[in-house]
Design a protein around this motif. Structure first.
Motif, PDB file in Angstrom:
ATOM      1  N   GLY A 175       0.812  -1.152  -0.088  1.00  0.00           N
ATOM      2  CA  GLY A 175       0.001   0.001  -0.020  1.00  0.00           C
ATOM      3  C   GLY A 175       0.909   1.328   0.088  1.00  0.00           C
ATOM      4  O   GLY A 175       1.786   1.494  -1.030  1.00  0.00           O
ATOM      5  N   TRP A 176       0.819   1.973   1.355  1.00  0.00           N
ATOM      6  CA  TRP A 176       1.669   3.148   1.124  1.00  0.00           C
ATOM      7  C   TRP A 176       3.230   3.163   1.537  1.00  0.00           C
ATOM      8  O   TRP A 176       3.839   3.867   1.849  1.00  0.00           O
ATOM      9  N   ARG A 177       3.627   1.733   1.940  1.00  0.00           N
ATOM     10  CA  ARG A 177       4.819   1.277   2.182  1.00  0.00           C
ATOM     11  C   ARG A 177       5.299  -0.272   1.487  1.00  0.00           C
ATOM     12  O   ARG A 177       4.523  -0.690   0.835  1.00  0.00           O
ATOM     13  N   ASN A 178       6.373  -0.530   1.891  1.00  0.00           N
ATOM     14  CA  ASN A 178       6.729  -2.049   1.621  1.00  0.00           C
ATOM     15  C   ASN A 178       6.749  -2.759   2.908  1.00  0.00           C
ATOM     16  O   ASN A 178       6.880  -2.356   3.927  1.00  0.00           O
ATOM     17  N   GLU A 188       5.917 -17.081  -0.440  1.00  0.00           N
ATOM     18  CA  GLU A 188       6.815 -16.407  -1.352  1.00  0.00           C
ATOM     19  C   GLU A 188       5.993 -16.102  -2.705  1.00  0.00           C
ATOM     20  O   GLU A 188       6.320 -15.087  -3.285  1.00  0.00           O
ATOM     21  N   ALA A 189       5.168 -16.838  -3.088  1.00  0.00           N
ATOM     22  CA  ALA A 189       4.595 -16.442  -4.463  1.00  0.00           C
ATOM     23  C   ALA A 189       3.740 -15.312  -4.352  1.00  0.00           C
ATOM     24  O   ALA A 189       3.716 -14.376  -5.293  1.00  0.00           O
ATOM     25  N   ALA A 190       2.872 -15.170  -3.033  1.00  0.00           N
ATOM     26  CA  ALA A 190       2.158 -14.094  -2.867  1.00  0.00           C
ATOM     27  C   ALA A 190       3.008 -12.955  -2.963  1.00  0.00           C
ATOM     28  O   ALA A 190       2.841 -11.721  -3.280  1.00  0.00           O
ATOM     29  N   ALA A 232       4.301 -11.816  -6.246  1.00  0.00           N
ATOM     30  CA  ALA A 232       3.538 -11.271  -6.988  1.00  0.00           C
ATOM     31  C   ALA A 232       3.006  -9.976  -6.752  1.00  0.00           C
ATOM     32  O   ALA A 232       2.178  -9.137  -7.646  1.00  0.00           O
ATOM     33  N   ARG A 233       3.425  -9.077  -5.934  1.00  0.00           N
ATOM     34  CA  ARG A 233       3.250  -7.741  -5.423  1.00  0.00           C
ATOM     35  C   ARG A 233       4.594  -7.019  -5.601  1.00  0.00           C
ATOM     36  O   ARG A 233       5.234  -6.923  -4.413  1.00  0.00           O
ATOM     37  N   PRO A 234       5.336  -6.788  -6.785  1.00  0.00           N
ATOM     38  CA  PRO A 234       6.493  -6.045  -6.761  1.00  0.00           C
ATOM     39  C   PRO A 234       6.491  -4.596  -5.750  1.00  0.00           C
ATOM     40  O   PRO A 234       5.514  -3.969  -5.768  1.00  0.00           O
ATOM     41  N   PRO A 268      -6.804  -5.176   2.166  1.00  0.00           N
ATOM     42  CA  PRO A 268      -7.682  -6.109   2.006  1.00  0.00           C
ATOM     43  C   PRO A 268      -7.154  -7.470   1.539  1.00  0.00           C
ATOM     44  O   PRO A 268      -7.919  -8.562   1.853  1.00  0.00           O
ATOM     45  N   TRP A 269      -6.087  -7.264   0.939  1.00  0.00           N
ATOM     46  CA  TRP A 269      -5.388  -8.494   0.589  1.00  0.00           C
ATOM     47  C   TRP A 269      -4.273  -8.965   1.413  1.00  0.00           C
ATOM     48  O   TRP A 269      -3.566 -10.025   0.924  1.00  0.00           O
ATOM     49  N   GLU A 270      -4.161  -8.254   2.382  1.00  0.00           N
ATOM     50  CA  GLU A 270      -2.759  -8.810   3.358  1.00  0.00           C
ATOM     51  C   GLU A 270      -2.812 -10.082   3.937  1.00  0.00           C
ATOM     52  O   GLU A 270      -1.687 -10.890   3.952  1.00  0.00           O
TER      53      GLU A 270
END
Length: 406
Positions: free
Chosen positions: A20-23, A386-388, A391-393, A355-357
């Motif tokens: 979201g607003w961070r990594n 790991e895959a999830a 999937a979110r660079p 929502p996807w965390e």
């Protein structure tokens, strides 16, 4: 003589994903047993760029180490980085130690709290942190946008309705038609004098009164002043809110004696030290009686080292509270600390989540009636997926370094 086989570290990898607003930042520790992988979560967004680079350097020393020798590695690595202790080096050491603890506990088939002396409590009291901070600062990511004092009241009422016994808030201005954060200690706005004005005092009081209206008389309220004023300004704020019932006032200060002076003039308990490293860092705050509650960042310090900090606080009759505003793995890491430490006050947890965390972890934290349930699964009780994550660079930067009003 022990016949336990060695469990050697074979590799260390860092993974980063968008949050979201961070990594979010993860450390994966591989061993020569394919069934045992240690995980930890760390952070670079809270004013700590470069932790991953330090992890990469220290990991070269760690490869080949026995996972069970985490104290030996921490001590050796501390010696090798002695000229520059703490800061990002301390956080890198903490991340490596935490991953070793996870691997060690998994190898033994026990929860991490067993390595810390055993479970003292099966549930841990928590407070809803950043209520309604995230809904003011980051509504795009968390929803339920709060723009005024009526929204503040609704957020507090929701916390009580959902069974939370306490909530914590930050500093906001409400008198320009839209609520926004007051964070000069973090250059939002850029006001290095950190001066407190009558306008700020009015807004702090109005915000707290709106929270109290919504929360009702039995839900505790905490306020975090961070680094956003100097002692003179802190005293002005404390005088303004002296008559309001508060669980604690949280203050960050690099000067133990100055903080002790503030505490002596406060009607409320003072909590501090979330940015402090190690027993040596905490000791001046304890010696000067500067804190009522010691906030320990186990993510930065390492959970094993944090138990030492808690013991030092206990020697001065001071309780501790984990600093926890990261991802769900950090919540589970802090939960094992909170389950095992004798002198626990309360634990911080963020309730507003992406929502996807939940997709990032095998198991999420379980909150029931305002308390976290301590899991009995091996290690921290969850693993990143790991895959999830991949999937979110990640963003190029995030957190404080990319903060903007939204």
């Amino acid at each position: 003589m022990s016949t336990r086989p060695l469990l050697k570290v074979t590799g260390v990898e860092t993974l980063v994903c968008d949050a979201g607003w961070r990594n979010y930042f993860f450390l994966k520790l591989s061993t020569d047993d394919p069934a045992v992988t240690g995980w930890s979560e760390y952070d670079e967004g809270f004013g700590s760029p470069g932790v991953g680079a330090v992890i990469e350097q220290l990991a070269r020393r760690l490869v080949g180490y026995d996972v069970f020798q985490h104290e030996r590695f921490f001590t050796e690595a501390s010696c090798l980085t002695r000229p520059a202790p703490g800061s990002v080096i301390g956080q890198a050491l903490g991340a490596l130690e935490n991953a070793m603890l996870d691997a060690k506990a998994k190898a033994l088939g026990v929860p991490c709290y067993e390595l810390l002396g055993g479970k003292l409590r099966g549930t841990v009291p928590v407070y809803w942190s950043h209520c309604p901070t995230w809904r003011i600062n980051h509504p795009t990511h968390y929803g339920k946008r709060v723009t005024d004092l009526a929204g503040v009241t609704r957020a507090a009422a929701e916390a009580t309705e959902r069974g939370f016994k306490a909530l914590k808030t930050n500093l906001f201005l409400h008198d320009e038609g839209d609520a926004y954060a007051w964070r000069p200690g973090f250059a939002v706005p850029f006001e290095p004098g950190l001066n407190v004005t009558p306008r700020l005092l009015r807004n702090i009081r109005a915000h707290l009164e709106a929270l109290r209206e919504g929360a009702g008389p039995d839900t505790e309220i905490l306020i975090d002043l961070n680094f956003n004023a100097k002692p003179e300004g802190m005293l002005r704020i404390l005088r303004e809110i002296a008559d309001l019932p508060l669980f604690w006032v949280e203050i960050d200060s690099t000067q133990p004696q100055a903080l002790a002076h503030v505490r002596q003039h406060s009607a409320h308990p003072i909590a501090s030290c979330e940015t402090v490293f190690g027993v040596r860092g905490f000791l001046p705050y304890l010696q000067h009686q500067a804190i009522d509650v010691g906030i320990v960042d186990t993510v930065w310090n390492g959970v094993w080292q944090s138990m030492k900090i808690a013991a030092a606080c206990d020697a001065y009759d001071v309780n501790v509270a984990p600093h926890n505003f990261y991802g769900d793995l950090c919540t589970l890491m802090n939960l094992h600390f909170a389950a095992a430490v004798p002198n626990l006050r309360v634990m911080e947890v963020d309730v507003d989540r992406l929502p996807w965390e939940h997709e990032l972890y095998t198991h999420g934290p379980e909150i029931r009636n305002g308390e976290l349930i301590v899991p009995d699964r091996p290690g921290w009780g969850t693993d990143p997926i790991e895959a999830a994550i991949r999937a979110r660079p990640p963003k190029g930067s995030g957190g404080l370094l990319q903060y903007k009003r939204s």
